[in-house]
Design an enzyme around this catalytic site. Structure first.
Site, mmCIF file in Angstrom:
data_model
loop_
_atom_site.group_PDB
_atom_site.id
_atom_site.type_symbol
_atom_site.label_atom_id
_atom_site.label_comp_id
_atom_site.label_asym_id
_atom_site.label_seq_id
_atom_site.Cartn_x
_atom_site.Cartn_y
_atom_site.Cartn_z
ATOM 1 C CD GLU A 39 25.525 17.894 34.817
ATOM 2 O OE1 GLU A 39 26.450 18.451 35.544
ATOM 3 O OE2 GLU A 39 24.167 17.830 34.728
ATOM 4 N NE ARG A 112 21.594 11.447 45.747
ATOM 5 C CZ ARG A 112 19.937 12.081 45.763
ATOM 6 N NH1 ARG A 112 19.623 12.698 44.493
ATOM 7 N NH2 ARG A 112 19.231 12.066 46.176
ATOM 8 C CE1 TYR A 220 20.241 4.240 52.603
ATOM 9 C CE2 TYR A 220 18.776 4.755 54.189
ATOM 10 C CZ TYR A 220 19.841 5.212 53.213
ATOM 11 O OH TYR A 220 19.599 6.468 52.286
ATOM 12 C CG ASP A 297 15.005 18.702 43.489
ATOM 13 O OD1 ASP A 297 14.006 17.561 44.434
ATOM 14 O OD2 ASP A 297 16.063 18.073 43.645
#
Length: 424
Positions: A39, A112, A220, A297
């Site tokens: 990462e 998320r 939401y 992605d």
């Protein structure tokens, strides 16, 4: 041969510690593969606010044994409701309880960072080796291995490299010379304690989408109902004009000036010091280059209208790892060429369909004038138990392409709207 290759015996390298990369690491370790995950950031984490997880993904989380934790951290909404952002009228809805009964798995909304945390904890538990501060700058492949070179000059080799390195993927250049595509739309977010919006009369049980001319607004609950997530999306005139400074708060206010009181109330809670410009990329048919596979992605960054970005990344990881497990021999050797061939056969066409449909849905949501009235007529005429528009996406066809698209033909709402006669 590269002289500074590190750990040439690694089974798989995953580049990217987001949702897709972690899901790939989890799936591959469960398939018996040793995984090192790199990462670029100093710490693992996710930015943003809420995301939606449809049944085509919760079935995978259930298989991974993670669904109960996801449900505990998220919210299981009762309905998905679409309203006209101008007059506030309800256009259509999905009963998400019925949806769960149809597909066998629930629809969940979650922060998320909470989903990312679930995956990160599971990756650590399974023994995925995690490496931070590692920015990939180059990829190469041989007949039985691939290599990744990082900004510090080191090169790491493995039998497989999974490039989950996002919208601006370095690895994607191996199979395509395309660039990200600006939609000229921008998103503002605002996740606040539920008490800050309760007096506005917001729905604490539903996902509500207000669709309007050149804009839409999503609402939401999150975190067991303790938080409320709102997203405002609009087309930027400055972006269309080619200006560098686009998506600014003055454009936000102008874009929603015609919207209902319900939307106006929600706009008060947007974070106005940051915004997210919306890009996707054109679909590509090749995701595999030698022993390098694109994922998430890096392969298929979508616009968000179908809420399938994170879902598709998890699907990618699941499919790749399932084929790796299926093609592992008795002494633990993986037929990577066979697994990558199967992955390539399954995923690109489904994700192409999601990307192009997301673009079409975005156009449909943002209609104005007579076209808006036609769209509204189509949506209000829809029977609540009509799943023709979503069977292909929420069912298992992303994993079993032999059933797609013949089993679930795509319905064009835009085409249907053009055929509707709207009274004067």
């Amino acid at each position: 041969m590269t002289s500074n290759v590190v750990d040439p015996n690694a089974g798989a390298i995953v580049v990217g510690g987001g949702i897709g990369g972690l899901a790939a690491g989890i799936g591959l370790v469960r398939a018996g593969v040793r995984v090192r995950l790199f990462e670029r950031a100093a710490e693992f984490g996710e930015v943003g606010a809420g995301l939606q997880i449809a049944p085509n993904c919760t079935r995978i989380l259930a298989e991974l044994g993670l669904l109960d934790e996801v449900l505990a951290l998220g919210v299981r909404p009762q309905s998905m409701v679409m309203k006209d952002a101008v007059d506030g009228g309800e256009l259509t809805r999905l009963d998400l309880g019925d949806l769960e009964e149809r597909y066998g798995f629930p629809y969940v909304v979650i922060h998320r960072s909470d989903l990312h945390g679930v995956l990160l904890r599971e990756a650590c538990r399974l023994g995925v080796e995690l490496v931070n501060n590692a920015a990939a700058v180059a990829y190469s492949t041989g007949t039985d291995h691939a290599e990744v070179t990082f900004a510090d000059g080191t090169t790491h080799r493995a039998e497989l490299v999974v490039a989950a390195d996002g919208l601006h993927s370095v690895a994607r250049s191996l199979v395509s010379d395309d660039e990200p595509v600006s939609s000229s739309y921008v998103a503002y977010r605002g996740a606040v304690p539920i008490g800050a919006v309760r007096e506005d009369g917001v729905s604490e049980t539903d996902v509500v989408v207000h669709v309007g001319p050149g804009c839409h607004f999503v609402q939401y609950p999150l975190r067991g109902g303790a938080m409320f997530n709102q997203v405002a999306v609009f087309e930027s005139p400055k972006a269309i004009a080619g200006q560098e400074d686009w998506g600014t708060p003055d454009e936000l206010d102008a874009a929603f000036s015609r919207t209902s009181e319900e939307v106006q109330q929600g706009l008060r809670h947007m974070w106005r010091d940051r915004w997210w410009r919306m890009f996707d990329r054109d679909p590509i048919s090749t995701w595999v280059h030698g022993r390098i596979a694109l994922l998430g992605d890096a392969a298929h960054p979508p616009l968000q209208y179908m809420a399938q970005g994170a879902v598709m990344a998890i699907e990618d990881a699941w499919v790749l790892s399932q084929h790796a497990a299926r093609l592992t021999d008795r002494i633990g050797r993986v037929d990577w060429d066979g697994a990558l061939t199967a992955y390539q056969a399954v995923r690109p066409e489904h994700c192409r369909r999601v990307l192009t449909t997301a673009r079409d849905w975005g156009k449909l949501w943002h209609l104005d004038g007579q076209e808006r009235l036609q769209r509204n007529a189509v949506l209000t005429a829809r029977e609540t138990d009509d799943y023709a528009w979503i069977d292909w996406i929420y069912g298992p066809t992303a994993l079993f392409p032999e059933d797609e698209p013949e089993r679930y033909p795509q319905t064009s709402l835009a085409s249907a709207a053009a055929e509707v006669s709207v009274p004067a």
